[in-house]
Design a protein around this motif. Sequence first.
Motif, PDB file in Angstrom:
ATOM      1  N   GLY A   1      15.523 -34.716 -20.362  1.00 13.05           N
ATOM      2  CA  GLY A   1      15.184 -33.859 -21.477  1.00 13.05           C
ATOM      3  C   GLY A   1      16.241 -32.798 -21.700  1.00 13.05           C
ATOM      4  N   GLU A   2      15.883 -31.794 -22.489  1.00 17.89           N
ATOM      5  CA  GLU A   2      16.807 -30.711 -22.821  1.00 17.89           C
ATOM      6  C   GLU A   2      17.124 -29.874 -21.593  1.00 17.89           C
ATOM      7  OE1 GLU A   2      13.674 -27.384 -24.411  1.00 17.89           O
ATOM      8  OE2 GLU A   2      14.154 -29.053 -25.755  1.00 17.89           O
TER       9      GLU A   2
ATOM     10  N   SER B   1      16.475 -27.031 -20.341  1.00 15.17           N
ATOM     11  CA  SER B   1      15.448 -26.333 -19.563  1.00 15.17           C
ATOM     12  C   SER B   1      14.438 -27.272 -18.925  1.00 15.17           C
ATOM     13  CB  SER B   1      14.706 -25.336 -20.460  1.00 15.17           C
ATOM     14  OG  SER B   1      14.036 -26.022 -21.511  1.00 15.17           O
ATOM     15  N   LYS B   2      14.583 -28.583 -19.157  1.00 17.47           N
ATOM     16  CA  LYS B   2      13.581 -29.538 -18.671  1.00 17.47           C
ATOM     17  C   LYS B   2      14.246 -30.757 -18.019  1.00 17.47           C
ATOM     18  CE  LYS B   2      10.223 -28.251 -22.236  1.00 17.47           C
ATOM     19  NZ  LYS B   2       9.394 -28.732 -23.367  1.00 17.47           N
ATOM     20  N   THR B   3      15.224 -30.497 -17.182  1.00 18.14           N
ATOM     21  CA  THR B   3      15.980 -31.605 -16.588  1.00 18.14           C
ATOM     22  C   THR B   3      15.457 -32.036 -15.226  1.00 18.14           C
ATOM     23  OG1 THR B   3      17.530 -30.016 -15.618  1.00 18.14           O
ATOM     24  CG2 THR B   3      18.093 -30.921 -17.781  1.00 18.14           C
ATOM     25  N   GLY B   4      14.664 -31.200 -14.584  1.00 21.49           N
ATOM     26  CA  GLY B   4      14.249 -31.482 -13.206  1.00 21.49           C
ATOM     27  C   GLY B   4      13.449 -32.748 -13.061  1.00 21.49           C
ATOM     28  N   ALA B   5      12.556 -33.042 -14.030  1.00 27.69           N
ATOM     29  CA  ALA B   5      11.699 -34.223 -13.920  1.00 27.69           C
ATOM     30  C   ALA B   5      12.529 -35.502 -13.905  1.00 27.69           C
ATOM     31  CB  ALA B   5      10.707 -34.251 -15.088  1.00 27.69           C
TER      32      ALA B   5
ATOM     33  N   ALA C   1      23.499 -33.597 -24.851  1.00 30.27           N
ATOM     34  CA  ALA C   1      24.687 -32.775 -24.642  1.00 30.27           C
ATOM     35  C   ALA C   1      24.353 -31.415 -24.029  1.00 30.27           C
ATOM     36  CB  ALA C   1      25.416 -32.578 -25.979  1.00 30.27           C
ATOM     37  N   ASP C   2      23.260 -30.786 -24.499  1.00 34.15           N
ATOM     38  CA  ASP C   2      22.974 -29.439 -24.019  1.00 34.15           C
ATOM     39  C   ASP C   2      22.485 -29.400 -22.581  1.00 34.15           C
ATOM     40  OD1 ASP C   2      20.389 -30.426 -24.305  1.00 34.15           O
ATOM     41  OD2 ASP C   2      19.605 -28.563 -25.166  1.00 34.15           O
ATOM     42  N   ALA C   3      22.149 -30.572 -22.013  1.00 35.27           N
ATOM     43  CA  ALA C   3      21.668 -30.627 -20.629  1.00 35.27           C
ATOM     44  C   ALA C   3      22.721 -31.158 -19.665  1.00 35.27           C
ATOM     45  CB  ALA C   3      20.416 -31.503 -20.547  1.00 35.27           C
ATOM     46  N   MET C   4      23.896 -31.492 -20.158  1.00 33.13           N
ATOM     47  CA  MET C   4      24.914 -32.072 -19.287  1.00 33.13           C
ATOM     48  C   MET C   4      25.308 -31.114 -18.158  1.00 33.13           C
ATOM     49  SD  MET C   4      25.702 -35.219 -20.059  1.00 33.13           S
ATOM     50  CE  MET C   4      27.361 -35.478 -19.414  1.00 33.13           C
ATOM     51  N   ALA C   5      25.508 -29.857 -18.484  1.00 30.81           N
ATOM     52  CA  ALA C   5      25.941 -28.899 -17.461  1.00 30.81           C
ATOM     53  C   ALA C   5      24.876 -28.732 -16.379  1.00 30.81           C
ATOM     54  CB  ALA C   5      26.253 -27.554 -18.107  1.00 30.81           C
ATOM     55  N   ALA C   6      23.610 -28.623 -16.799  1.00 30.18           N
ATOM     56  CA  ALA C   6      22.523 -28.470 -15.825  1.00 30.18           C
ATOM     57  C   ALA C   6      22.428 -29.690 -14.929  1.00 30.18           C
ATOM     58  CB  ALA C   6      21.199 -28.237 -16.547  1.00 30.18           C
ATOM     59  N   ASN C   7      22.583 -30.858 -15.499  1.00 31.64           N
ATOM     60  CA  ASN C   7      22.472 -32.082 -14.698  1.00 31.64           C
ATOM     61  C   ASN C   7      23.678 -32.286 -13.783  1.00 31.64           C
ATOM     62  OD1 ASN C   7      19.913 -33.260 -15.310  1.00 31.64           O
ATOM     63  ND2 ASN C   7      20.663 -33.775 -17.357  1.00 31.64           N
ATOM     64  N   VAL C   8      24.857 -32.038 -14.283  1.00 29.96           N
ATOM     65  CA  VAL C   8      26.033 -32.289 -13.460  1.00 29.96           C
ATOM     66  C   VAL C   8      26.069 -31.363 -12.251  1.00 29.96           C
ATOM     67  CG1 VAL C   8      27.694 -30.693 -14.551  1.00 29.96           C
ATOM     68  CG2 VAL C   8      28.485 -32.887 -13.622  1.00 29.96           C
TER      69      VAL C   8
ATOM     70  N   MET D   1      24.555 -41.036 -11.157  1.00 30.40           N
ATOM     71  CA  MET D   1      25.578 -40.863 -12.186  1.00 30.40           C
ATOM     72  C   MET D   1      24.986 -40.169 -13.413  1.00 30.40           C
ATOM     73  SD  MET D   1      27.607 -44.493 -11.854  1.00 30.40           S
ATOM     74  CE  MET D   1      26.154 -45.474 -12.246  1.00 30.40           C
ATOM     75  N   LEU D   2      25.869 -39.771 -14.314  1.00 24.84           N
ATOM     76  CA  LEU D   2      25.463 -39.017 -15.501  1.00 24.84           C
ATOM     77  C   LEU D   2      26.216 -39.528 -16.717  1.00 24.84           C
ATOM     78  CD1 LEU D   2      23.837 -36.542 -16.597  1.00 24.84           C
ATOM     79  CD2 LEU D   2      25.849 -35.149 -16.078  1.00 24.84           C
TER      80      LEU D   2
END
Length: 498
Positions: free
Chosen positions: A251-252, A254-258, A280-287, A294-295
């Motif tokens: 998700g976006e 703020s909602k990447t943990g799940a 795109a807006d969640a790439m930094a949080a995920n990486v 992988m991402l």
Amino acid sequence: MAQIPSYLLLTSNEMAFADGMAAQSGIPSFDLMIRAGHAVAAAALSRFPEALRFTVLCGPGNNGGDGYVAARVLAAAGGRVAVFALGDTARLNGDARLAFEAWDGGVAPLEEFEPLAGDIVIDALFGAGLSRDVPPEVGKVIAAVAKAAVPVLAVDLPSGLNGRSGNILEAAFKADCTITFMARKPGHLLLPGRSLCGDIEVADIGIPGRIIEAAAGLLAENLPEIWSGLLPIAGSDSHKYRRGHLVVFSGEASKTGAARLSALAGLKTGAGLVTVASPADAMAANVAHLTAVMLRQIETEMELNEWLDSARLSAFVLGPGFGIGNRARDFVLALKNMPLVLDADGITSFKDDPAALFEAFADGKVRLVLTPHEGEFGRLFPDLAADESLSKVDKALKAAERAHAAIVYKGADTVIASPDGRAMINTNGPPWLATAGSGDVLAGMIGALLAQGMPAFEAAAAGVYLHGEAATIAGPGMTAEDLAEQAGQAMADLSRSR
């Protein structure tokens, strides 16, 4: 005991059919009742040696007949026995009449029963065949027994429970022990029935195993014996591409943990490659949080389709933390030809038009796994959720047929159902499995099994079972992260036991 698979469950109608087949094969039905009554008496004597009085409550049918036989055996063993009957004993017929006539002690009306200190109540009133609310006089007895807090041994099923659904029919006994015959019934495993049965003993009363297996339908307890032969096991020639590529949609920001929980669980459950597909807006949080996983940036449906055309992708998980709306629907429809676990937000995104989801996956082999909890089930299948005449198994089966999907109807008594009529009830999930993020982990585990080539129904069933085993390994106080970490250990333990 006859060699009957431990996972088999029989409805009351199927058990009656087995009784009839046994009679046709030359086994007198009264002999079966005698063996059942002896088994009840043996359980009462072994479990409650401290009993001052065995109080046997007998109904008007064969369950009551089992009670009369048990009363005679208990009295012959030196026990103090009191028998109370529901209804007019002059109207008993068949085997129940024979059992009543063989009992040489007194019988009092059920209305005269009052529990005493030191009583052991043997509930032989109705058993698994009850489909109507208990009569008021039985409700009063159930309340009196509960107030007195005396132990209860139930014959076949605690009276007041529906044997198919496990639902309470106005009132029901809470048993310390339930003794049933040849095979368990669905009501023993489905809630709230499971919580009222106490310890369950299955007594062999002499019906051949071949008859029980012939009478059984397509409902079973979810155990590895059913699907472990399809479980993917890494061999010496395994490599990451043979073990499948699982994609989990994030998700976006703020909602990447799940999504990361799902991805970690998928990796631990054996998927060779796992990629989080991120906006795109969640790439930094995920990486910042991903290492072995992988991402890839996937923002639009067009980007998803281009990726599908160019990569070897095996299965997908969509829903955990993804967000509700058009983007979720578009992505799901783009994946209509691929194995997909649809959970959480992915399910809710189709609440206004579930037919669009069902039509997309209607053709070919089953490749969609839906994992709704109670509320999500009601959003996709409102008519089924509202139908109180249906058991949880019935609802899941009808939903599976309608959606052409494997259904994981979650809860403490999770039911897994297939469009072809197979269904399983899961029982190994510990209470602490009910924790935030647990469903995200389950979706990733099922997705990994799909990616490794398991059929949808078997992948769903195996994922649910392994999920429960992982929770047991993690222990009380676990977090969803702990659960995901233990998915691999659960898989390894099961592989070693094969």
